[in-house]
Design a protein around this motif. Structure first.
Motif, mmCIF file in Angstrom:
data_model
loop_
_atom_site.group_PDB
_atom_site.id
_atom_site.type_symbol
_atom_site.label_atom_id
_atom_site.label_comp_id
_atom_site.label_asym_id
_atom_site.label_seq_id
_atom_site.Cartn_x
_atom_site.Cartn_y
_atom_site.Cartn_z
ATOM 1 N N PHE A 1 -3.753 -13.532 68.996
ATOM 2 C CA PHE A 1 -4.125 -13.446 67.596
ATOM 3 C C PHE A 1 -5.728 -13.245 67.901
ATOM 4 C CE2 PHE A 1 0.094 -14.114 65.167
ATOM 5 C CZ PHE A 1 0.592 -12.822 65.932
ATOM 6 N N ALA A 2 -6.258 -14.096 68.192
ATOM 7 C CA ALA A 2 -7.350 -15.065 68.064
ATOM 8 C C ALA A 2 -8.013 -13.760 69.446
ATOM 9 C CB ALA A 2 -7.997 -16.254 69.128
ATOM 10 N N THR A 3 -8.057 -12.960 70.168
ATOM 11 C CA THR A 3 -8.455 -12.263 71.161
ATOM 12 C C THR A 3 -8.602 -10.711 70.003
ATOM 13 O OG1 THR A 3 -7.664 -13.761 73.075
ATOM 14 C CG2 THR A 3 -7.949 -10.921 73.391
ATOM 15 N N VAL A 4 -7.513 -10.353 69.842
ATOM 16 C CA VAL A 4 -7.720 -9.362 69.170
ATOM 17 C C VAL A 4 -8.600 -9.272 67.974
ATOM 18 C CG1 VAL A 4 -6.799 -7.197 67.337
ATOM 19 C CG2 VAL A 4 -5.330 -8.910 69.365
ATOM 20 N N LEU A 5 -8.755 -10.124 66.916
ATOM 21 C CA LEU A 5 -10.172 -10.294 65.358
ATOM 22 C C LEU A 5 -10.959 -10.867 66.012
ATOM 23 C CD1 LEU A 5 -7.423 -12.537 63.572
ATOM 24 C CD2 LEU A 5 -8.317 -10.149 63.237
ATOM 25 N N ALA A 6 -11.105 -11.385 67.528
ATOM 26 C CA ALA A 6 -12.495 -11.555 68.090
ATOM 27 C C ALA A 6 -13.146 -9.896 68.730
ATOM 28 C CB ALA A 6 -12.734 -12.587 69.436
ATOM 29 N N VAL A 7 -12.459 -9.253 69.335
ATOM 30 C CA VAL A 7 -12.442 -7.982 69.612
ATOM 31 C C VAL A 7 -13.381 -7.385 68.351
ATOM 32 C CG1 VAL A 7 -11.917 -5.356 70.642
ATOM 33 C CG2 VAL A 7 -11.272 -7.916 71.729
ATOM 34 N N ALA A 8 -12.601 -7.151 67.205
ATOM 35 C CA ALA A 8 -12.562 -6.435 65.933
ATOM 36 C C ALA A 8 -14.029 -6.966 65.475
ATOM 37 C CB ALA A 8 -11.872 -6.661 64.982
ATOM 38 N N ILE A 9 -14.244 -8.703 65.877
ATOM 39 C CA ILE A 9 -15.578 -9.005 64.700
ATOM 40 C C ILE A 9 -16.907 -8.704 65.857
ATOM 41 C CG2 ILE A 9 -15.198 -11.018 65.689
ATOM 42 C CD1 ILE A 9 -16.448 -10.356 62.218
ATOM 43 N N VAL A 10 -17.211 -8.536 66.757
ATOM 44 C CA VAL A 10 -17.764 -8.588 68.192
ATOM 45 C C VAL A 10 -17.986 -7.055 67.313
ATOM 46 C CG1 VAL A 10 -17.967 -7.967 70.423
ATOM 47 C CG2 VAL A 10 -17.466 -9.934 69.614
ATOM 48 N N MET A 11 -16.751 -6.365 67.843
ATOM 49 C CA MET A 11 -17.774 -4.480 67.512
ATOM 50 C C MET A 11 -18.194 -4.694 66.529
ATOM 51 S SD MET A 11 -13.825 -3.086 68.927
ATOM 52 C CE MET A 11 -14.433 -1.203 68.457
ATOM 53 N N TRP B 1 -16.159 -16.028 69.477
ATOM 54 C CA TRP B 1 -17.354 -15.492 69.348
ATOM 55 C C TRP B 1 -18.398 -16.426 68.682
ATOM 56 C CZ3 TRP B 1 -20.047 -12.204 66.460
ATOM 57 C CH2 TRP B 1 -20.295 -12.309 64.630
ATOM 58 N N HIS B 2 -18.357 -17.783 68.459
ATOM 59 C CA HIS B 2 -19.849 -18.595 68.539
ATOM 60 C C HIS B 2 -20.501 -18.435 69.740
ATOM 61 C CE1 HIS B 2 -19.345 -18.540 63.917
ATOM 62 N NE2 HIS B 2 -18.059 -19.188 63.622
ATOM 63 N N ILE B 3 -19.546 -18.818 70.875
ATOM 64 C CA ILE B 3 -20.009 -19.352 72.265
ATOM 65 C C ILE B 3 -20.397 -18.802 72.693
ATOM 66 C CG2 ILE B 3 -19.600 -20.941 73.385
ATOM 67 C CD1 ILE B 3 -17.907 -22.967 71.650
#
Length: 241
Positions: A96-106, A228-230
């Protein structure tokens, strides 16, 4: 899906309540130490969330409040850590975290969040685990511990599981609303995207909490923060600004 347990019930792979609270205490001690070390150099970042209150005071209050909330929630089958089942919970959290992190980076590449949204290394390695634990207590544990018993009184005919999932849905709204209304920096559709994104994070975390345990939910936040943050936080400044 695992059978929801009564408070204090032990079976097979589950940890005793004493061991569960030992694990939670260790997390809190870690967060307290991290806060003490990083607060002098990261005051403005703590201030975004804590205002003028001393970070250590907030962390200690959150640790105590979280312990009380977890005790209440244990009566409704919530677990702090569950042994081998936690591995499955962390694995699902990582997906879940990986999918959402990719979405916020995009999204960041497309419309760019503020330049100073992420704390820089090396302070970030201590700041985010500490503030992440506070966030779990404030946005998830305490509201759930209040809402589930309160809703159980008013909606007693609905059944315990329905009441719990209704409370989960309500609690999932809190953090995205805080992010947009209090800490937001975008306008218009950027705020809408941010709200929906953080809501997806909160809803996924709360599902993991109910399905597995608190350790898996907290791991979800740590994994997301790592992306996302690091990691992206160290890349985005020279790349986007």
């Amino acid at each position: 899906m695992r059978r929801v347990r009564l408070a204090g019930e032990t079976q097979g792979r589950s940890w005793s309540l004493r061991r569960q609270y030992g694990f939670y205490t260790a997390l809190c001690l870690m967060a307290v130490v991290f806060t003490i070390v990083v607060a002098p150099s990261s005051g403005p970042y703590f201030g975004r969330f804590y205002g003028q209150t001393q970070p250590l005071a907030v962390m200690l209050a959150a640790a105590a409040g979280g312990a009380a909330a977890l005790w209440v929630l244990s009566r409704f089958g919530f677990v702090i850590i569950e042994g081998r089942a936690t591995i499955s919970g962390i694995a699902l959290s990582a997906v879940f975290a990986t999918v959402l992190a990719v979405a916020i980076v995009m999204a960041d590449v497309l419309f760019r969040y503020p330049e100073d949204i992420n704390l820089a290394l090396p302070q970030a390695l201590l700041f985010y685990p500490a503030i992440g634990l506070t966030a779990e207590v404030v946005f998830h544990l305490l509201p759930l511990a209040f809402l589930i018993p309160a809703l159980g009184v008013t909606l007693r005919r609905s059944g315990r599981e329905r009441v719990i999932w209704f409370a989960v849905a309500l609690v999932a709204v809190l953090e995205p609303t805080f992010q947009v209304v209090v800490a937001g920096g975008g306008t218009g559709w950027v705020d809408v995207y941010t709200w929906l994104h953080v809501f997806a994070i909160a809803a996924s975390q709360l599902y993991v909490f109910r399905r597995f345990d608190f350790a898996s939910m907290y791991a979800f936040r740590l994994i997301y923060y790592l992306y996302w943050h690091i990691v992206w936080g160290a890349i985005r400044i020279p790349l986007l600004f």
